[in-house]
Design an enzyme around this catalytic site. Structure first.
Site, PDB file in Angstrom:
ATOM      1  N   ARG A  83      65.446 -60.597  -4.191  1.00  0.00           N
ATOM      2  CA  ARG A  83      65.602 -61.964  -3.698  1.00  0.00           C
ATOM      3  C   ARG A  83      64.244 -62.453  -3.196  1.00  0.00           C
ATOM      4  NH1 ARG A  83      66.822 -63.961   1.824  1.00  0.00           N
ATOM      5  NH2 ARG A  83      67.602 -66.075   1.617  1.00  0.00           N
ATOM      6  N   HIS A 127      62.587 -71.613   1.388  1.00  0.00           N
ATOM      7  CA  HIS A 127      62.541 -70.718   2.550  1.00  0.00           C
ATOM      8  C   HIS A 127      61.448 -71.241   3.482  1.00  0.00           C
ATOM      9  CE1 HIS A 127      63.706 -66.411   3.869  1.00  0.00           C
ATOM     10  NE2 HIS A 127      63.002 -66.918   4.870  1.00  0.00           N
ATOM     11  N   GLU A 172      68.860 -70.451   5.467  1.00  0.00           N
ATOM     12  CA  GLU A 172      69.062 -70.684   6.892  1.00  0.00           C
ATOM     13  C   GLU A 172      68.724 -72.093   7.375  1.00  0.00           C
ATOM     14  OE1 GLU A 172      66.994 -67.673   9.138  1.00  0.00           O
ATOM     15  OE2 GLU A 172      68.213 -66.058   8.347  1.00  0.00           O
ATOM     16  N   ASN A 300      72.831 -64.066   6.260  1.00  0.00           N
ATOM     17  CA  ASN A 300      71.764 -63.277   6.873  1.00  0.00           C
ATOM     18  C   ASN A 300      72.241 -62.867   8.246  1.00  0.00           C
ATOM     19  OD1 ASN A 300      70.318 -63.941   4.616  1.00  0.00           O
ATOM     20  ND2 ASN A 300      68.829 -65.254   5.670  1.00  0.00           N
ATOM     21  N   TYR A 302      71.427 -60.450  11.728  1.00  0.00           N
ATOM     22  CA  TYR A 302      70.537 -59.592  12.519  1.00  0.00           C
ATOM     23  C   TYR A 302      71.191 -59.100  13.803  1.00  0.00           C
ATOM     24  CZ  TYR A 302      66.945 -60.770   9.211  1.00  0.00           C
ATOM     25  OH  TYR A 302      66.237 -60.894   8.048  1.00  0.00           O
ATOM     26  N   GLU A 368      70.230 -61.009   3.807  1.00  0.00           N
ATOM     27  CA  GLU A 368      69.204 -60.392   4.658  1.00  0.00           C
ATOM     28  C   GLU A 368      69.892 -59.588   5.738  1.00  0.00           C
ATOM     29  OE1 GLU A 368      66.387 -63.068   6.569  1.00  0.00           O
ATOM     30  OE2 GLU A 368      66.014 -64.104   4.692  1.00  0.00           O
TER      31      GLU A 368
HETATM   32  C1  PNW Z   1      65.248 -64.860   9.209  1.00  0.00           C
HETATM   33  N1  PNW Z   1      66.284 -66.684  15.350  1.00  0.00           N
HETATM   34  O1  PNW Z   1      64.719 -65.684  10.187  1.00  0.00           O
HETATM   35  C2  PNW Z   1      64.481 -65.286   7.969  1.00  0.00           C
HETATM   36  O2  PNW Z   1      65.250 -65.692   6.889  1.00  0.00           O
HETATM   37  C3  PNW Z   1      63.344 -64.387   7.599  1.00  0.00           C
HETATM   38  O3  PNW Z   1      62.372 -65.145   6.924  1.00  0.00           O
HETATM   39  C4  PNW Z   1      62.805 -63.678   8.823  1.00  0.00           C
HETATM   40  O4  PNW Z   1      61.653 -62.944   8.557  1.00  0.00           O
HETATM   41  C5  PNW Z   1      63.925 -62.796   9.346  1.00  0.00           C
HETATM   42  O5  PNW Z   1      65.100 -63.537   9.607  1.00  0.00           O
HETATM   43  C6  PNW Z   1      63.564 -62.009  10.601  1.00  0.00           C
HETATM   44  O6  PNW Z   1      63.285 -62.881  11.655  1.00  0.00           O
HETATM   45  C7  PNW Z   1      65.164 -65.871  11.450  1.00  0.00           C
HETATM   46  O7  PNW Z   1      65.421 -67.076  16.179  1.00  0.00           O
HETATM   47  C8  PNW Z   1      64.213 -66.259  12.389  1.00  0.00           C
HETATM   48  O8  PNW Z   1      67.483 -66.550  15.699  1.00  0.00           O
HETATM   49  C9  PNW Z   1      64.575 -66.541  13.672  1.00  0.00           C
HETATM   50  C10 PNW Z   1      65.910 -66.426  14.029  1.00  0.00           C
HETATM   51  C11 PNW Z   1      66.879 -66.050  13.103  1.00  0.00           C
HETATM   52  C12 PNW Z   1      66.495 -65.769  11.798  1.00  0.00           C
END
Ligand code: PNW
Length: 462
Positions: A83, A127, A172, A300, A302, A368
């Site tokens: 991707r 992106h 996002e 995505n 995290y 992601e």
């Molecule tokens: C995503 N937050 O970004 C992106 O899609 C990627 O490009 C990035 O490198 C990755 O997650 C890791 O950060 C985010 O502040 C950036 O909540 C910030 C946030 C969430 C996702």
């Protein structure tokens, strides 16, 4: 574990799409090559104090010149899919009008290499690297940007529609709108709540118009969008905490999922933000355009949100959540990654389940998932990252549990193939399966890369 105490196989479906992800501005470098114009990130990264250590994406991983080596790494990991995103300022430097063939040619070379290695590309159109000329013309708060995005999508699909099966429009939109225009942590660094909400609408409209443009070229194209989603839970069952969770879930998740999949903005969120905007930017037919059927939804993931009611100390000036700046984010007290994000694999299961329970069925992909840790090259020249191995292992188990529970999850992409430019954190945060020594551009696969390659080869966890 089964009752006998024997491990039951954590086996994935035979056609599960295993991949890794990157993004153009984070890896390509070559910021002025072959007619590329500046994006909002080229400009923002030069603003004093905007990026840790004053880093920029000028060189990044120099992937623009090293893509052959990088595809070789993908091959050696056994990735089934890759991707990546296309940089709008390479393909259409003026943000409008004719294509820049030299810019398209880079992606043609890249696709030749990726497909030559038998790897399935998943192409993201946006992106976050908006051509600065379009920001100067108003950026995402301006409706015209949505139209410009659809034209750009038609150019890229016109060039590669015959060879790329998976298309995603935006990565996002929450980040583009809320970090870009609400708290200003990302390019273009504006802090204008009303403009941020207009951006949400114009990003989603751009997605709908681009999807229609792609479909008009090929009715059977597989098109979707990627959202960052996070299951949100209240600190306690107290009514005020429940309401805090409702508000964050509203502005972080439902403000995107509802228009895309149900064709309406969530009424409670519209009420919550009424003092900021009356949604006057919504025109007749927009929601039909935005809810054009998609063939896949990228998620995505995290971390999750655990929130509590405001405590009277007032708003958090850096909050990305309009009309909910005073909600407290308290977390669960779980271990954190180098980003300060709590590690919550069950939250991935909850997030996938929430989407599949509450919305019409659509094939899902984790586009992601990954973690930053403080990696270092060891004395023997290797990079050992057991915490990242554990992160992937636990989150893949959560994916497997979701599949067992009936969630239509079709693939998983690790973030990221390479250490790269981590936006406001510059090169300070490393998310790669592969370590990048930025002084030499040497790539060193970490132990997590070997772990992930084994998972892919076996199609199961052990
Ligand atoms: C995503 N937050 O970004 C992106 O899609 C990627 O490009 C990035 O490198 C990755 O997650 C890791 O950060 C985010 O502040 C950036 O909540 C910030 C946030 C969430 C996702």
């Amino acid at each position: 574990q089964s009752d006998t105490g024997l491990e039951t196989a954590v086996r994935f479906p035979a056609d599960f799409l295993w991949g890794a992800a990157t993004a153009s501005y984070q890896i390509e470098g070559a910021a002025t090559a072959d007619g590329r114009s500046p994006s909002i990130w080229d400009v923002f990264s030069r603003r004093p104090g905007a990026i840790v250590n004053g880093d920029t994406g000028d060189e990044a991983c120099d992937h623009y010149h090293r893509y052959r080596e990088d595809v070789g790494i993908m091959s050696s990991l056994g990735l089934r899919s890759y991707r990546f995103s296309v940089a709008w300022p390479r393909v259409q430097p003026d943000g409008r009008g004719p294509a820049n063939q030299a810019g398209l040619d880079f992606y043609k070379r890249l696709l030749d290499e990726v497909q030559g290695a038998g790897i399935e590309p998943m192409l993201t159109l946006y992106h976050w690297d908006l051509p600065q000329v379009l920001e100067d013309a108003g950026g995402w708060p301006a409706r015209d940007t949505a139209e410009r995005f659809a034209d750009y999508a038609a150019i890229v699909h016109g060039a590669f529609g015959d060879r790329v099966r998976y298309w995603t429009t935006l990565n996002e939109p929450w980040v583009s709108a809320m970090l870009g225009y609400h708290n200003g942590a990302h390019a273009p660094g504006r802090r204008e709540p009303a403009a941020a909400l207009a951006s949400v609408h114009h990003l989603l409209l751009g997605h709908g118009l681009a999807t229609a443009a792609i479909r008009s070229q090929n009715e059977s194209a597989t098109v979707g969008i990627t959202l960052n989603l996070a299951a949100t839970s209240p600190a306690t069952d107290a009514a005020a905490d429940l309401d805090a969770a409702r508000r964050i879930d509203g502005v972080a998740n439902r403000l995107y999922l509802d228009p895309l999949l149900l064709g309406t903005y969530p009424e409670d969120v519209v009420r919550d933000v009424a003092a900021i905007t009356d949604f006057g930017f919504v025109q007749d037919g927009d929601l039909a355009t935005i809810s054009t059927k998609i063939d896949m939804l990228g998620i995505n993931y995290y971390t999750t949100n655990v929130v509590a009611a405001p405590n009277g100390n007032g708003p958090d000036a850096g909050s990305p959540h309009p009309a909910a700046e005073d909600v407290r984010h308290i977390g669960r007290g779980a271990p954190k990654t180098a980003m300060g994000w709590e590690i919550d694999p069950d939250g991935l299961f909850q997030t996938l389940k929430m989407v599949s329970d509450n919305y019409p069925s659509v094939p899902l992909y984790v586009t992601e998932n990954g973690a930053a840790f403080d990696d270092e090259i060891g004395p023997d020249g290797t990079v050992d990252d057991p915490e990242r191995v554990a992160y992937f292992d636990s989150h893949l188990r959560a994916c497997h549990r979701a599949i067992e529970a009936g969630v239509p999850l079709r693939g998983y992409f690790a973030w990221s193939l390479l250490d790269n430019f981590e936006w406001a954190f510059g090169y300070d945060k490393r998310f790669g399966l592969v370590f990048v020594d930025y002084r030499t551009q040497r790539r060193i696969p970490k132990s997590s890369a070997r772990f992930y390659a084994d998972v892919i080869a076996r199609n199961e966890l052990w």
